[in-house]
Scaffold this active site. Structure first.
Site, mmCIF file in Angstrom:
data_model
loop_
_atom_site.group_PDB
_atom_site.id
_atom_site.type_symbol
_atom_site.label_atom_id
_atom_site.label_comp_id
_atom_site.label_asym_id
_atom_site.label_seq_id
_atom_site.Cartn_x
_atom_site.Cartn_y
_atom_site.Cartn_z
ATOM 1 N N LYS A 164 1.027 3.820 5.351
ATOM 2 C CA LYS A 164 2.211 2.972 5.688
ATOM 3 C C LYS A 164 1.750 1.611 5.475
ATOM 4 O O LYS A 164 1.393 0.969 4.323
ATOM 5 C CB LYS A 164 2.662 3.510 7.179
ATOM 6 C CG LYS A 164 2.996 4.860 7.316
ATOM 7 C CD LYS A 164 3.711 5.123 8.747
ATOM 8 C CE LYS A 164 2.549 5.086 9.759
ATOM 9 N NZ LYS A 164 3.274 5.922 11.092
ATOM 10 N N GLU B 186 1.388 -6.387 9.422
ATOM 11 C CA GLU B 186 2.234 -7.321 10.406
ATOM 12 C C GLU B 186 2.278 -6.731 11.856
ATOM 13 O O GLU B 186 2.497 -7.428 12.651
ATOM 14 C CB GLU B 186 3.604 -6.931 9.823
ATOM 15 C CG GLU B 186 3.838 -7.971 8.549
ATOM 16 C CD GLU B 186 4.903 -7.574 8.192
ATOM 17 O OE1 GLU B 186 6.074 -8.655 7.740
ATOM 18 O OE2 GLU B 186 5.265 -6.467 7.501
ATOM 19 N N THR C 284 0.690 -1.184 -0.075
ATOM 20 C CA THR C 284 0.060 -0.193 0.057
ATOM 21 C C THR C 284 0.882 1.350 -0.081
ATOM 22 O O THR C 284 0.421 2.037 -0.801
ATOM 23 C CB THR C 284 -0.990 0.086 1.398
ATOM 24 O OG1 THR C 284 -1.844 -1.058 1.175
ATOM 25 C CG2 THR C 284 -2.011 1.163 0.906
#
Length: 771
Positions: free
Chosen positions: A719, A723, A551
């Site tokens: 960002k 994760e 992204t």
């Protein structure tokens, strides 16, 4: 010891059609999204309906006329010299093709970070399950039967199956900042701890699989379940001895990956392609679940040792950290997994004096590889354990201690990177504490445990824990510039807008997010944007779909390409893009704009010294977890998880919340029940009946709190998020177990056996004190 100033290395930038970074927006403070489901950006997934109806076709669903079936002959010893491959003379081999290392058309190597893993074992076997030969036959039953009638003649060699006994180091890193000796001299308290984590299986829904189709020109096309088409493409070219045009990789709809389909599919694709070229027919090579679990890569096991110095008033003054990762038999991605783990090992905390030393070692066990979090969950678990133990020693709330230490704008990391913007460590901590009502619940649980103890002792105990984390977005250092990723937006002659990149959809919603980014820049509906399938003969190399980069990096390229397309259309057809683009295309023809990544501004990094800007931006996260521990059985029931995550500008809040929920549940499994057991290099629980994961019945209430703090150097401010929750939930679970029981568990998973052993040890210690 005092480190020298950062080495600033100038970098040349290739020419591109437009600058990467548009005018940065005014900095905006972090804000929370109150209700992801109600946010206007939470549009439906573009693939939702076919998946809901069950009509999406995965690799094994494709019926290819005339296709043969492949099977793999595997080693049964952890380390041996391969002396010969023998066929049973009583078996009918007339309709079977067998290939060995001698039949690899090109180089016998699976191209990746280091050329140490062969396509098929030649002279030496390095782990149980290593591919030694390939078999193809008209039916799957015959292929398996032929495989079972091949015997390997070997000579056993000494095997190392425990990482701390390993003597071969694949790669290592050393990071130092400040004066460690002076830091410990200033400390009033030094806390030491050793923490251990084991393998974790990705357990994606769809197993590994490839279908290879030979071509009349001598080339081959593989269709499969994978994350990184150009990883597979590069590996096939070297092993098959073919050029780019004669190797084509097509990603079919992929049923989950979690990192497990990053590097492993390269070898599988080569195997399928070798068989297809040998028999002159399509070949299906699809793993069943047992084979998939027993031979594919897992999360790296690790041993992390901390020595931490703090002052009496709770200042963090020194961190000395040592990290060992078990890479298994071959390096695969261990150099970059270890790199990320090393860079995150100190946690999201400012410390003036730091030393981090790390290494990835070889054992004669199946190779480990990529998994959600990519090395950070291992080291951040250890870092968070240290914080909780120090808080207990200082009699300070673990939440308060984190708030004191957490990074802020202007702080410097162990690599001497100055954090200039988009730093939300304290904001995510505050959001998690508020949503989890942490201090009130912590006090209430303590009071309840006191009442139960006075009443004669309840047989279960509640507890609550907290943890923080950070996660670098994108590749480390100059990795993104080295990749020079390309992505494009095209207006076709018939008036359709197309997104062109190699970023793969594997359940995370990439197609939807890319369509939204482009649609938003063009001022049209996301439903009017097509995302092309990932076919290396059609799409450019946009880099791998990994590292929370898609992204931010590729989406950013698409945003800039869309800006250029909009400007071009509005220049040649007066009016808004939305009102004119269909007629414009039919009148003037197609337009396509490619964007190539050339680097974010003001980023410097030295790979040799590991000094500089490790990542262009970081994501930030914090979690609180409530548990109930059965004091008779040691079983842990996780009741509530709150995960607050800052991923910059959120493109689709509902899907982002889904990523947080999925990652949190995966982390609950990592913390409590997911354990691969090995003996002499062999997995003992390599079946679904023996490898436990959380089910829907085990899933706790999960509250996702999304915090937006845009990254100005990304055109859209985004960002990454996939994760982040994996880094924080597991240590929060273990902290909650300690709150409930009073014992620390230093090894993941915190199984009932480990909890009961810790309780027994605590009871014995208490008895010795009383006596």
């Amino acid at each position: 010891m005092t480190t020298q100033a950062p080495v600033r290395t100038p970098r040349s930038k290739p020419a591109t059609s437009a600058p990467l970074v548009a005018t940065p927006p005014e900095s905006s403070p972090a804000r929370r999204i109150p209700d992801p489901a109600a946010d206007r950006r939470s549009v439906p997934r573009v693939d939702a309906v076919p998946k809901l109806l069950g009509v999406t076709r995965y690799t094994d669903d494709f019926l290819v006329p005339g296709a043969w079936h492949g099977s793999t002959v595997r080693a049964t010893e952890p380390h041996a010299r391969l002396l010969g491959i023998e066929r049973d003379p009583d078996f009918d081999w007339s309709r079977v093709v067998v290939l060995t290392a001698a039949d690899v058309p090109g180089e016998n190597v699976i191209h990746l970070m280091k050329d140490d893993q062969p396509v098929l074992a030649g002279d030496e076997i390095c782990y149980i399950g290593e591919p030694v030969a390939l078999v193809a036959a008209p039916t799957l039953a015959l292929a398996h039967a032929a495989r079972d009638h091949i015997r390997l003649r070997t000579e056993p060699l000494p095997a190392v199956t425990e990482m701390l006994a390993a003597d071969h180091v694949f790669v290592g890193y050393d990071i130092a900042r400040g004066d460690l000796e002076a830091g410990f001299a200033e400390a009033d308290l030094v806390v030491e701890g050793t923490y251990r984590v084991g393998h974790q299986e990705q357990l994606y829904i769809e197993t590994q699989g490839m279908i290879a189709v030979p071509r009349s020109d001598g080339g081959v096309t593989v269709h499969g379940s994978l994350q990184c088409p150009y990883y597979v493409h590069a590996a096939m070219k070297r092993a098959l001895g073919l050029d780019a045009e004669h190797c084509v990789v097509v990603q079919e709809d992929t049923g989950g990956a979690f990192g497990g389909k990053e590097e492993f599919p390269s070898g599988l694709a080569i195997h399928a392609a070798m068989l297809a070229l040998a028999v002159g027919r399509p070949v299906r090579l699809i793993y069943d679940r047992h084979e998939d679990i027993s031979v594919t890569t897992k999360r790296h096991p690790a041993v992390v040792t901390h020595r931490t110095g703090v002052t009496r008033d709770g200042r963090l003054v020194a961190q000395d950290i040592d990290v060992t990762f078990d890479a298994g038999a071959y390096e695969t991605l261990s150099s970059v997994v270890l790199s990320r783990g090393t860079l995150h090992a100190g946690g999201p905390y400012a410390c003036p004096n730091v030393r981090i030393r790390s290494r990835a070692v070889q054992t004669h066990t199946p190779p480990t590889g990529a998994f959600r979090g990519f090395g950070a969950p291992q080291t951040e678990f250890a870092a968070e354990m240290q914080v909780n133990r120090i808080a207990e020693a200082l009699a300070i709330s673990p939440a308060e201690l984190r708030a004191r230490w957490a990074y802020q704008v202007g702080d410097q990391t162990p690599t001497q990177q100055v954090l200039h913007e988009s730093v939300s460590a304290r904001e995510t901590l505050a959001a998690a504490l508020e949503a989890g009502d942490f201090e009130a619940r912590r006090s209430a649980f303590a009071a309840a445990r006191t009442v139960d103890r006075l009443a004669g002792g309840a047989r279960s105990a509640p507890g609550i824990g907290v943890a923080m984390g950070w996660h670098g977005a994108g590749f480390t250092g100059g990795g993104e510039t080295y990749l020079a990723s390309i992505a494009a937006v095209e207006l076709t002659a018939d008036g359709r807008v197309c997104v062109i990149s190699d970023q793969t959809e594997m359940g995370q919603g990439m197609r939807t997010v890319f369509a939204q980014i482009v649609a938003d820049r063009l001022g049209i509906s996301f439903e009017d944007v097509d995302v092309l399938r990932q076919d290396t003969s059609v799409v450019p190399n946009s880099g791998p779909t990994v590292a929370s980069r898609s992204t931010m990096v590729v989406g950013g390229l698409l945003a800039l390409a869309a800006d250029r397309l909009r400007a071009a259309v509005e220049e040649r057809s007066p009016g808004s893009f939305a009102a004119t683009y269909v007629d414009d295309a039919r009148t003037h023809g197609a337009l396509r704009f490619d964007e190539q990544f050339t680097g974010y501004p003001n980023i410097t990094w030295d790979d040799a010294t590991y000094v500089g800007d490790a990542y262009p931006a970081f994501g930030w996260a914090a979690a609180t977890v409530e548990v109930e521990v059965d004091l008779d059985t040691g079983e842990v029931a996780v009741r509530h998880v709150v995960s607050a995550d800052d991923c910059g500008t959120v493109i689709n809040p509902l899907m982002a919340a889904g990523q947080v929920e999925g990652g949190s549940l995966q982390a609950v499994g990592y913390a409590t029940i997911e354990e691969m057991k090995l003996k002499d290099g062999r997995y003992l629980n390599d079946r679904l009946s023996k490898y436990l994961i959380p089910t829907s019945l085990d899933a706790p209430k999960i509250t996702a709190v999304l915090v937006e703090n845009p990254f100005s150097s990304a055109p859209h401010g985004a960002k990454g998020i996939g994760e982040l929750p994996m880094d924080v939930v597991a240590p929060a679970v273990v902290a909650a177990i300690h709150d409930a029981t009073g014992v620390w568990i230093h090894e993941l998973p915190a199984t009932p056996e480990r909890i009961l052993a810790a309780l027994d040890a605590a009871d014995r210690a208490a008895q010795e004190v009383r006596s």
